[in-house]
Design a protein around this motif. Structure first.
Motif, PDB file in Angstrom:
ATOM      1  N   ILE A  78       0.818  -1.215   0.000  1.00 40.26           N
ATOM      2  CA  ILE A  78       0.000   0.000   0.000  1.00 40.26           C
ATOM      3  C   ILE A  78       0.859   1.277   0.000  1.00 40.26           C
ATOM      4  N   PRO A  79       1.904   1.364   0.824  1.00 38.42           N
ATOM      5  CA  PRO A  79       2.740   2.582   0.762  1.00 38.42           C
ATOM      6  C   PRO A  79       3.362   2.805  -0.614  1.00 38.42           C
ATOM      7  N   ALA A  80       3.627   1.714  -1.326  1.00 36.01           N
ATOM      8  CA  ALA A  80       4.268   1.844  -2.641  1.00 36.01           C
ATOM      9  C   ALA A  80       3.266   2.089  -3.760  1.00 36.01           C
ATOM     10  N   GLN A  81       2.069   1.507  -3.655  1.00 34.88           N
ATOM     11  CA  GLN A  81       1.113   1.573  -4.756  1.00 34.88           C
ATOM     12  C   GLN A  81      -0.141   2.374  -4.432  1.00 34.88           C
ATOM     13  N   ALA A  82      -0.392   2.640  -3.177  1.00 31.40           N
ATOM     14  CA  ALA A  82      -1.561   3.403  -2.718  1.00 31.40           C
ATOM     15  C   ALA A  82      -2.864   2.627  -2.837  1.00 31.40           C
ATOM     16  N   ALA A  83      -2.905   1.603  -3.658  1.00 37.83           N
ATOM     17  CA  ALA A  83      -4.144   0.826  -3.815  1.00 37.83           C
ATOM     18  C   ALA A  83      -3.797  -0.603  -4.213  1.00 37.83           C
ATOM     19  N   MET A  84      -4.657  -1.518  -3.802  1.00 38.39           N
ATOM     20  CA  MET A  84      -4.476  -2.929  -4.168  1.00 38.39           C
ATOM     21  C   MET A  84      -5.858  -3.587  -4.199  1.00 38.39           C
ATOM     22  N   LEU A 103      -9.002  -9.091  -0.267  1.00 45.11           N
ATOM     23  CA  LEU A 103      -8.863  -7.757   0.312  1.00 45.11           C
ATOM     24  C   LEU A 103      -8.688  -6.699  -0.779  1.00 45.11           C
ATOM     25  N   ASN A 104      -9.411  -5.601  -0.615  1.00 47.37           N
ATOM     26  CA  ASN A 104      -9.222  -4.401  -1.434  1.00 47.37           C
ATOM     27  C   ASN A 104      -8.799  -3.279  -0.498  1.00 47.37           C
ATOM     28  N   ALA A 105      -7.710  -2.614  -0.825  1.00 48.04           N
ATOM     29  CA  ALA A 105      -7.186  -1.577   0.064  1.00 48.04           C
ATOM     30  C   ALA A 105      -6.942  -0.280  -0.707  1.00 48.04           C
ATOM     31  N   ARG A 106      -7.225   0.844  -0.045  1.00 49.23           N
ATOM     32  CA  ARG A 106      -6.983   2.167  -0.628  1.00 49.23           C
ATOM     33  C   ARG A 106      -6.359   3.067   0.434  1.00 49.23           C
ATOM     34  N   GLN A 107      -5.326   3.775   0.032  1.00 50.13           N
ATOM     35  CA  GLN A 107      -4.733   4.773   0.926  1.00 50.13           C
ATOM     36  C   GLN A 107      -5.253   6.147   0.534  1.00 50.13           C
ATOM     37  N   VAL A 108      -5.781   6.871   1.515  1.00 53.16           N
ATOM     38  CA  VAL A 108      -6.325   8.208   1.269  1.00 53.16           C
ATOM     39  C   VAL A 108      -5.441   9.222   1.983  1.00 53.16           C
ATOM     40  N   VAL A 109      -4.843  10.135   1.214  1.00 52.65           N
ATOM     41  CA  VAL A 109      -3.968  11.176   1.764  1.00 52.65           C
ATOM     42  C   VAL A 109      -4.734  12.504   1.730  1.00 52.65           C
TER      43      VAL A 109
END
Length: 357
Positions: A78-84, A103-109
């Protein structure tokens, strides 16, 4: 755009959206502490809000979420791609048993600051994976059974071929031992009938097939066997085969082989009572869709000597008539001074028109 009076209203809306989502959902801060969880998350994993909110994800449920694959997703991917999307985790969850989670993951900044949250959604695909495993086991079992079937069929083919050879040899020995010329001819005829069936078995063994065989190759080998064993001496006869490309079931091949054997033997016996340097027997096979036509013809003396296959006759005639009926076909015999032709057509066979030059 919605204008909120205060932060609590925005948080209340965000939580309502989270609870509306069907699949379990977590909102984590950048250090993986739980900021919010959907109602579906609590129901699915049998935990409560008091033991979840504000806790480090890895410590939830006595450490049931401390999963190496999940750590890899959150701390590295996630830190490298922001989404998976579609990251699969298999784990034994207390109270739930072995589960496969997608799992679906999203990083929101947020803005230009360093604060960030992670949205983590779970989809339980355990039932799907169980079905896939069952299919795989069933497939492996089916392949194993097919392999066993193939071995058994090969063994059966081998035994049948040996038995036919033994029967054929016994018939030849008996034919040489008897004094009656009529009995000798009957035994020789029986020998040829056995050999025609044996030819099918040999062809199936060579091609490695048990359901479908190539007609042209089969009829050529069968007629070649008949020519080598029954023609020559004072009256050589040329037996020619013309067959279109096509495959037929082994049961149908046996019937066609016996028919060809009977008709060819009949022509060899009766069509050339006097030496004929150009003596020949032609075997042709045409295909038109699901229909077919078999013709066995000769250039012999014709009906003055050769009996009509459709009426009267002995064992050979009865065999041909029975096999033709079994194949759902019709038989027609034409005979004259230039020879005899026996045509056997399946259903409504119509010969294709020749292509224009």
């Amino acid at each position: 755009m919605i204008n909120f009076q205060n932060l609590e209203d925005a948080q209340r809306l965000a939580q309502a959206i989270v609870n509306t989502i069907h699949d379990p959902l977590l909102v984590l801060d950048k250090r993986f502490h739980v900021l919010a969880a959907s109602r579906s998350f609590y129901e699915t994993f049998k935990v409560n809000a008091e033991d979840t909110y504000g806790r480090l994800l890895y410590t939830l449920g006595d450490g049931q979420w401390d999963i190496p694959a999940l750590r890899l997703l959150l701390e590295t991917i996630i830190p490298a791609q922001a989404a998976m999307d579609g990251f699969e985790v298999e784990h034994d969850f207390p109270g739930l048993g072995r589960r496969n989670m997608l799992l679906n993951a999203r990083q929101v900044v947020y803005g230009e600051g360093s604060d960030a949250t992670i949205l983590l959604a779970f989809t339980d695909i355990s039932a799907r994976r169980a079905v896939e495993r069952e299919k795989e086991v069933l497939h492996e079992r089916t392949q194993e059974l097919l392999l066993q079937k193939g071995v058994l069929l090969q063994e059966m083919q081998h035994r049948v071929a040996n038995s036919l050879q033994i029967i054929a040899s016994i018939l030849l020995l008996k034919a040489r031992a008897v004094t009656s010329e009529e009995t000798r001819r009957d035994l020789q005829d029986a020998h040829q009938r056995v050999m025609s069936v044996a030819e099918v078995q040999r062809h199936l063994h060579v091609t490695g097939g048990i359901d479908q065989i190539e007609v042209g190759s089969y009829l050529s080998k069968l007629c070649g066997s008949l020519a080598s064993s029954m023609t020559g001496g004072s009256q050589p006869i040329d037996i020619k085969v013309s067959a279109e490309d096509g495959r037929i079931g082994s049961d149908q091949a046996v019937s066609l082989g016996l028919i060809v054997t009977e008709l060819v033997i009949n022509a060899i016996k009766y069509a050339f009572p006097v030496p004929n340097s150009g003596a020949s027997i032609d075997v042709s096979y045409e295909v038109n869709g699901s229909d077919w036509k078999l013709v066995v013809s000769d250039n012999g003396v014709g009906k003055t000597i050769v009996p009509n296959v459709k009426s009267g006759g002995g064992l050979g005639t009865a065999i041909v008539q029975a096999l033709v009926k079994q194949l759902g076909a019709q038989i027609e015999t034409t005979s004259g001074d230039t020879g005899t032709a026996v045509s056997i057509a399946h259903a409504t066979f119509t010969a294709r028109l020749p292509e224009a030059a």
